[in-house]
Design an enzyme around this catalytic site. Structure first.
Site, PDB file in Angstrom:
ATOM      1  N   LYS A   1       0.856  -1.165  -0.245  1.00 25.63           N
ATOM      2  CA  LYS A   1       0.297  -0.159   0.025  1.00 25.63           C
ATOM      3  C   LYS A   1       1.243   1.411   0.396  1.00 25.63           C
ATOM      4  O   LYS A   1       1.669   1.338   0.843  1.00 25.63           O
ATOM      5  CB  LYS A   1      -0.459  -0.060   1.001  1.00 25.63           C
ATOM      6  CG  LYS A   1      -1.988   1.341   1.587  1.00 25.63           C
ATOM      7  CD  LYS A   1      -2.382   0.870   2.344  1.00 25.63           C
ATOM      8  CE  LYS A   1      -3.070   2.581   2.982  1.00 25.63           C
ATOM      9  NZ  LYS A   1      -4.464   2.337   3.471  1.00 25.63           N
TER      10      LYS A   1
ATOM     11  N   LYS B   1      -2.262  -1.521  -3.478  1.00 24.22           N
ATOM     12  CA  LYS B   1      -2.763  -0.209  -4.104  1.00 24.22           C
ATOM     13  C   LYS B   1      -2.136   1.419  -4.319  1.00 24.22           C
ATOM     14  O   LYS B   1      -0.882   0.555  -2.991  1.00 24.22           O
ATOM     15  CB  LYS B   1      -4.045   0.027  -2.927  1.00 24.22           C
ATOM     16  CG  LYS B   1      -4.098   0.389  -2.018  1.00 24.22           C
ATOM     17  CD  LYS B   1      -4.863   0.481  -0.980  1.00 24.22           C
ATOM     18  CE  LYS B   1      -5.891   2.186  -0.662  1.00 24.22           C
ATOM     19  NZ  LYS B   1      -6.084   1.948   0.902  1.00 24.22           N
TER      20      LYS B   1
HETATM   21  C1  PBG Z   1      -6.529   4.540   5.349  1.00 25.13           C
HETATM   22  C2  PBG Z   1      -7.088   3.852   3.815  1.00 25.13           C
HETATM   23  C3  PBG Z   1      -6.692   4.213   2.510  1.00 25.13           C
HETATM   24  C4  PBG Z   1      -7.879   3.538   1.980  1.00 25.13           C
HETATM   25  C5  PBG Z   1      -8.847   2.771   2.372  1.00 25.13           C
HETATM   26  N1  PBG Z   1      -8.213   2.606   3.655  1.00 25.13           N
HETATM   27  C6  PBG Z   1      -6.092   5.445   2.497  1.00 25.13           C
HETATM   28  C7  PBG Z   1      -5.332   5.781   3.277  1.00 25.13           C
HETATM   29  O1  PBG Z   1      -6.156   7.207   3.808  1.00 25.13           O
HETATM   30  O2  PBG Z   1      -4.010   6.139   3.886  1.00 25.13           O
HETATM   31  C8  PBG Z   1      -7.486   4.416   0.285  1.00 25.13           C
HETATM   32  C9  PBG Z   1      -8.850   3.932  -0.123  1.00 25.13           C
HETATM   33  C10 PBG Z   1      -9.812   4.919  -1.786  1.00 25.13           C
HETATM   34  O3  PBG Z   1      -8.884   5.957  -2.018  1.00 25.13           O
HETATM   35  O4  PBG Z   1     -10.059   4.471  -2.567  1.00 25.13           O
HETATM   36  N2  PBG Z   1      -6.568   2.858   5.881  1.00 25.13           N
HETATM   37 ZN    ZN Z   2      -5.796   4.328   8.255  1.00 23.74          ZN
END
Ligand code: PBG
Ligand code: ZN
Length: 330
Positions: A194, A251
């Site tokens: 991530k 992601k």
């Molecule tokens: C945080 C989280 C994020 C996403 C899912 N869980 C990103 C973040 O704020 O760093 C991103 C998903 C998206 O942008 O669709 N735990």
């Molecule tokens: Zn988070």
């Protein structure tokens, strides 16, 4: 006739032969639909920066799932948006009740992965617990809190736990607490590779979780992976696999196909990709400006993700997958 060139165009001659010759195929069965359940809305409310996606009440979530099931969507990734934000002693009861209600309504006809993180609960929007100076996200305290939360989600009926916090050791901690409490059948979908990304904006609007408020820490760079560091992404994913993650997620999806291709070779487990909110909204905005056809834009991305080796696609447009895939023109 002596030929000094190869002839390939016969396989491109018409849609029938193009369909037969293709080696990538899409099915709606591989898709997961994200859902936002928001404790502070009294009715379904559109998310301004995430086209067609809503903040749902528990009641409107049930209606949404009913409609999604009719459209071939049965797997969901659930995000809670709690009303109260705090710095510690988080109250998870809202999402636990929601999961119980969804499971008692739909039983095993739906598969629920519950996102587990603290950023939607914390007043400062960080994914974990901060030190008293507000300058660091504490690793072990956070991993411990995440594991306790994960156990409650499993007890409420979640089929899978999806930790998105990126603390070291959280997959092992979750696996351990699940196993010692009789939840060895509940799986872990780890947000493994991530990256810290500027493509999460609409999601943070939905969850009211932009990081920083009132702290000296305005971004997630001390826990999310740098786009400049592919080794970190690869070894973090391998580490999560070794700690017991059943499915590894990459992601943002389209931005990190190189990582997907490499992990496909390194890891013998299903790989999921999350086409994140900003990636999704980019296509939506092009479509709204009539610069690109919406369904064809999404289908082309999904095809690339499959071609690169993704098993599972998490998309905000999953609920259209069946209809759009049926209509693919080869
Ligand atoms: C945080 C989280 C994020 C996403 C899912 N869980 C990103 C973040 O704020 O760093 C991103 C998903 C998206 O942008 O669709 N735990
Ligand atoms: Zn988070």
């Amino acid at each position: 006739m002596n030929q000094y060139f190869s002839t390939y165009r016969r396989l491109r001659e018409g849609s029938h032969i193009r369909e037969l010759a293709s080696d990538v195929s899409l099915t709606h069965r591989d898709f997961i639909q994200p859902l936002f359940i928001d404790e502070s809305v009294s009715m379904r409310t559109p998310i301004a920066t995430l086209s067609e996606i809503n903040s749902d009440t528990l009641e409107s979530t049930i209606k949404q799932i009913e409609s999604d099931l009719k459209h071939g969507v049965s797997k969901f990734l659930i995000f809670p948006v709690p009303k109260l934000k705090s710095e510690s002693n988080f109250d998870f009861s809202f999402i636990l009740n929601a999961i119980k209600k969804i499971k008692s309504t739909f039983g095993s006809s739906v598969w629920l992965a519950a996102d587990v993180c603290l950023c939607c609960y914390t007043s400062h929007g960080h994914c974990g617990i901060l030190n008293s100076e507000g300058t660091r996200v504490l690793n072990n305290e956070t991993a411990h809190a995440i594991a306790l939360y994960a156990l409650q989600l499993a007890e409420a009926g979640a089929d899978f736990i999806a930790p998105s916090d990126l603390m070291d050791g959280r997959v092992a901690a979750i696996r351990d607490i699940l196993d010692t409490n009789g939840f060895d059948h509940v799986g872990i979908l780890s947000y493994a590779a991530k990256f810290g990304s500027h493509y999460y904006g609409p999601f943070r609007d939905a969850c009211k979780s932009a990081p920083g408020k009132g702290t000296g820490l305005m971004d997630r760079k001390t826990y999310q992976i740098s786009p400049f560091n592919s080794v970190d992404a690869l070894r973090s994913a391998v580490r999560d696999f070794n700690e017991g993650a059943d499915i590894l997620m990459i992601k943002p999806a389209l931005l990190n196909l190189d990582i997907l291709v490499q992990l496909r070779k390194l890891i013998l487990a299903p790989l999921a990709v999350y086409h994140v909110s900003g990636e999704y909204e980019g296509i939506e905005l092009l479509a709204q400006k009539n610069i690109m056809d919406r369904s064809r834009g999404h289908i082309e991305v999904w095809t690339s993700l499959k071609r690169a080796g993704a098993n599972i696609i998490i998309s905000y447009a999953s609920r259209h997958a069946k209809e759009w895939i049926d209509k693919i023109e080869y």
